[in-house]
Design a protein around this motif. Structure first.
Motif, PDB file in Angstrom:
ATOM      1  N   SER A   1       0.829  -1.219   0.000  1.00  0.00           N
ATOM      2  CA  SER A   1       0.000   0.000   0.000  1.00  0.00           C
ATOM      3  C   SER A   1       0.859   1.264   0.000  1.00  0.00           C
ATOM      4  CB  SER A   1      -0.966   0.000   1.186  1.00  0.00           C
ATOM      5  OG  SER A   1      -0.257   0.029   2.402  1.00  0.00           O
ATOM      6  N   LEU A   2       2.017   1.204   0.651  1.00  0.00           N
ATOM      7  CA  LEU A   2       2.928   2.348   0.645  1.00  0.00           C
ATOM      8  C   LEU A   2       3.462   2.601  -0.766  1.00  0.00           C
ATOM      9  CD1 LEU A   2       4.413   4.518   2.267  1.00  0.00           C
ATOM     10  CD2 LEU A   2       6.195   2.839   2.709  1.00  0.00           C
ATOM     11  N   ILE A   3       3.832   1.534  -1.440  1.00  0.00           N
ATOM     12  CA  ILE A   3       4.307   1.664  -2.820  1.00  0.00           C
ATOM     13  C   ILE A   3       3.196   2.215  -3.706  1.00  0.00           C
ATOM     14  CG2 ILE A   3       5.048   0.355  -4.858  1.00  0.00           C
ATOM     15  CD1 ILE A   3       6.621  -1.451  -2.899  1.00  0.00           C
ATOM     16  N   GLN A   4       1.987   1.716  -3.555  1.00  0.00           N
ATOM     17  CA  GLN A   4       0.859   2.206  -4.355  1.00  0.00           C
ATOM     18  C   GLN A   4       0.596   3.692  -4.081  1.00  0.00           C
ATOM     19  OE1 GLN A   4      -0.528   0.789  -6.979  1.00  0.00           O
ATOM     20  NE2 GLN A   4       0.932  -0.863  -6.599  1.00  0.00           N
ATOM     21  N   GLN A   5       0.704   4.102  -2.817  1.00  0.00           N
ATOM     22  CA  GLN A   5       0.521   5.507  -2.460  1.00  0.00           C
ATOM     23  C   GLN A   5       1.579   6.373  -3.139  1.00  0.00           C
ATOM     24  OE1 GLN A   5      -1.876   7.209  -0.981  1.00  0.00           O
ATOM     25  NE2 GLN A   5      -0.746   9.115  -1.216  1.00  0.00           N
ATOM     26  N   SER A   6       2.816   5.925  -3.133  1.00  0.00           N
ATOM     27  CA  SER A   6       3.889   6.674  -3.783  1.00  0.00           C
ATOM     28  C   SER A   6       3.666   6.775  -5.287  1.00  0.00           C
ATOM     29  CB  SER A   6       5.248   6.032  -3.497  1.00  0.00           C
ATOM     30  OG  SER A   6       5.587   6.203  -2.147  1.00  0.00           O
ATOM     31  N   LEU A   7       3.225   5.677  -5.890  1.00  0.00           N
ATOM     32  CA  LEU A   7       2.943   5.700  -7.324  1.00  0.00           C
ATOM     33  C   LEU A   7       1.766   6.624  -7.644  1.00  0.00           C
ATOM     34  CD1 LEU A   7       3.479   1.926  -8.127  1.00  0.00           C
ATOM     35  CD2 LEU A   7       4.915   3.848  -8.877  1.00  0.00           C
ATOM     36  N   THR A   8       0.766   6.660  -6.788  1.00  0.00           N
ATOM     37  CA  THR A   8      -0.366   7.570  -6.978  1.00  0.00           C
ATOM     38  C   THR A   8       0.106   9.022  -6.910  1.00  0.00           C
ATOM     39  OG1 THR A   8      -1.927   5.960  -6.085  1.00  0.00           O
ATOM     40  CG2 THR A   8      -2.614   8.274  -6.035  1.00  0.00           C
ATOM     41  N   GLU A   9       0.967   9.323  -5.939  1.00  0.00           N
ATOM     42  CA  GLU A   9       1.529  10.677  -5.831  1.00  0.00           C
ATOM     43  C   GLU A   9       2.352  11.026  -7.067  1.00  0.00           C
ATOM     44  OE1 GLU A   9       3.857  10.641  -2.296  1.00  0.00           O
ATOM     45  OE2 GLU A   9       2.109  10.545  -0.962  1.00  0.00           O
ATOM     46  N   HIS A  10       3.134  10.049  -7.538  1.00  0.00           N
ATOM     47  CA  HIS A  10       3.966  10.258  -8.723  1.00  0.00           C
ATOM     48  C   HIS A  10       3.093  10.597  -9.938  1.00  0.00           C
ATOM     49  CE1 HIS A  10       7.530   9.669 -11.293  1.00  0.00           C
ATOM     50  NE2 HIS A  10       6.682   9.131 -12.142  1.00  0.00           N
ATOM     51  N   ARG A  11       2.026   9.835 -10.128  1.00  0.00           N
ATOM     52  CA  ARG A  11       1.127  10.084 -11.263  1.00  0.00           C
ATOM     53  C   ARG A  11       0.475  11.465 -11.151  1.00  0.00           C
ATOM     54  NH1 ARG A  11       0.399   4.453 -10.831  1.00  0.00           N
ATOM     55  NH2 ARG A  11      -1.285   4.661  -9.323  1.00  0.00           N
ATOM     56  N   ALA A  12       0.097  11.875  -9.956  1.00  0.00           N
ATOM     57  CA  ALA A  12      -0.500  13.202  -9.761  1.00  0.00           C
ATOM     58  C   ALA A  12       0.512  14.295 -10.094  1.00  0.00           C
ATOM     59  CB  ALA A  12      -1.012  13.351  -8.332  1.00  0.00           C
ATOM     60  N   ALA A  13       1.750  14.102  -9.656  1.00  0.00           N
ATOM     61  CA  ALA A  13       2.796  15.082  -9.972  1.00  0.00           C
ATOM     62  C   ALA A  13       3.055  15.116 -11.474  1.00  0.00           C
ATOM     63  CB  ALA A  13       4.072  14.744  -9.207  1.00  0.00           C
ATOM     64  N   LEU A  14       3.036  13.959 -12.111  1.00  0.00           N
ATOM     65  CA  LEU A  14       3.224  13.883 -13.555  1.00  0.00           C
ATOM     66  C   LEU A  14       2.131  14.649 -14.295  1.00  0.00           C
ATOM     67  CD1 LEU A  14       4.831  12.750 -15.934  1.00  0.00           C
ATOM     68  CD2 LEU A  14       3.468  10.655 -15.740  1.00  0.00           C
ATOM     69  N   GLU A  15       0.914  14.580 -13.811  1.00  0.00           N
ATOM     70  CA  GLU A  15      -0.185  15.337 -14.433  1.00  0.00           C
ATOM     71  C   GLU A  15       0.074  16.834 -14.369  1.00  0.00           C
ATOM     72  OE1 GLU A  15      -2.759  14.359 -16.333  1.00  0.00           O
ATOM     73  OE2 GLU A  15      -1.811  12.384 -16.196  1.00  0.00           O
ATOM     74  N   THR A  16       0.639  17.314 -13.266  1.00  0.00           N
ATOM     75  CA  THR A  16       0.935  18.748 -13.178  1.00  0.00           C
ATOM     76  C   THR A  16       2.019  19.136 -14.172  1.00  0.00           C
ATOM     77  OG1 THR A  16       2.586  18.570 -11.398  1.00  0.00           O
ATOM     78  CG2 THR A  16       0.267  18.839 -10.743  1.00  0.00           C
ATOM     79  N   VAL A  17       3.008  18.274 -14.361  1.00  0.00           N
ATOM     80  CA  VAL A  17       4.067  18.552 -15.334  1.00  0.00           C
ATOM     81  C   VAL A  17       3.494  18.536 -16.745  1.00  0.00           C
ATOM     82  CG1 VAL A  17       6.229  17.704 -16.337  1.00  0.00           C
ATOM     83  CG2 VAL A  17       5.935  17.768 -13.842  1.00  0.00           C
ATOM     84  N   SER A  18       2.608  17.613 -17.017  1.00  0.00           N
ATOM     85  CA  SER A  18       1.970  17.562 -18.336  1.00  0.00           C
ATOM     86  C   SER A  18       1.262  18.872 -18.654  1.00  0.00           C
ATOM     87  CB  SER A  18       0.986  16.386 -18.380  1.00  0.00           C
ATOM     88  OG  SER A  18       0.387  16.296 -19.644  1.00  0.00           O
ATOM     89  N   ALA A  19       0.609  19.441 -17.656  1.00  0.00           N
ATOM     90  CA  ALA A  19      -0.086  20.711 -17.854  1.00  0.00           C
ATOM     91  C   ALA A  19       0.878  21.880 -18.037  1.00  0.00           C
ATOM     92  CB  ALA A  19      -1.016  20.981 -16.668  1.00  0.00           C
ATOM     93  N   MET A  20       2.140  21.683 -17.650  1.00  0.00           N
ATOM     94  CA  MET A  20       3.146  22.738 -17.765  1.00  0.00           C
ATOM     95  C   MET A  20       3.855  22.746 -19.115  1.00  0.00           C
ATOM     96  SD  MET A  20       4.860  22.166 -13.991  1.00  0.00           S
ATOM     97  CE  MET A  20       6.340  23.062 -14.392  1.00  0.00           C
TER      98      MET A  20
END
Length: 189
Positions: free
Chosen positions: A4-23
């Motif tokens: 679950s910790l790994i999944q949480q980190s991957l979820t955070e990573h994907r959210a951060a990636l979405e912000t970069v995509s918008a940039m």
């Protein structure tokens, strides 16, 4: 470490990636600033602390060496690599001056400083930005969280709004590689 910790980190990573995509438009504008600096014969300086220092060195190496295609070497200089300068300046002027003093000595009007900070508050990087501005050196901030003090000091701020340093660093290296791709594509040599 749990799944679950790994999944949480991957979820955070994907959210951060979405912000970069918008940039993407901002990243392209930053690449154009770097390319214009290099075409005019200017140099790109980079600085940061810890992981950001490593990223500054990585970016400078991609410019002076090559990223993915053959081209002439480009003027990229990491202000984080000269241990004699870092320790002498740190000893004589304080750690807050280690990048500013080098930039004062080496930088010229028309150059560009890439300032990396996951918090945007690193005193020695802030001081380097202030020195750059005083010497007509362009400034680009690669920042995290809310951009910190540097968000309003740099000419252009690329801010990854993640709160965890690891996620900010992951996106910073992605942005640096995107900048390298765009620079290679425009062939500033």
């Amino acid at each position: 470490m749990s799944s679950s910790l790994i999944q949480q980190s991957l979820t955070e990573h994907r959210a951060a990636l979405e912000t970069v995509s918008a940039m993407a438009p901002e990243i392209l504008r930053a690449a154009e600033s770097i390319t214009q600096t290099l075409r005019r014969g200017g140099r790109v300086f980079a600085c940061g602390n810890g992981g950001s220092a490593a990223d500054a060195q990585h970016f400078a190496a991609e410019l002076t060496g090559r990223f993915e295609r053959e081209r002439r070497g480009l003027a990229g200089i990491a202000l984080t690599t000269d241990t004699s300068a870092l320790t002498a300046i740190g000893n004589d002027y304080g750690f807050d001056a280690v990048f500013a003093r080098q930039l004062e000595a080496l930088g010229q009007s028309g150059d560009l400083l890439l300032a990396l900070s996951t918090s945007g508050h690193s005193p020695n990087v802030v001081r380097a930005v202030e020195t750059a501005r005083a010497h007509d050196i362009g400034t680009l901030g690669l920042l995290g969280r809310d951009g910190g003090a540097m968000a309003d000091l740099v000419d252009q701020a690329l801010i990854v709004p993640a709160t965890r340093t690891a996620r900010v660093q992951e996106m910073h290296i992605l942005i640096l590689h995107l900048l390298c791709e765009a620079i290679d594509d425009t062939d500033p040599g």
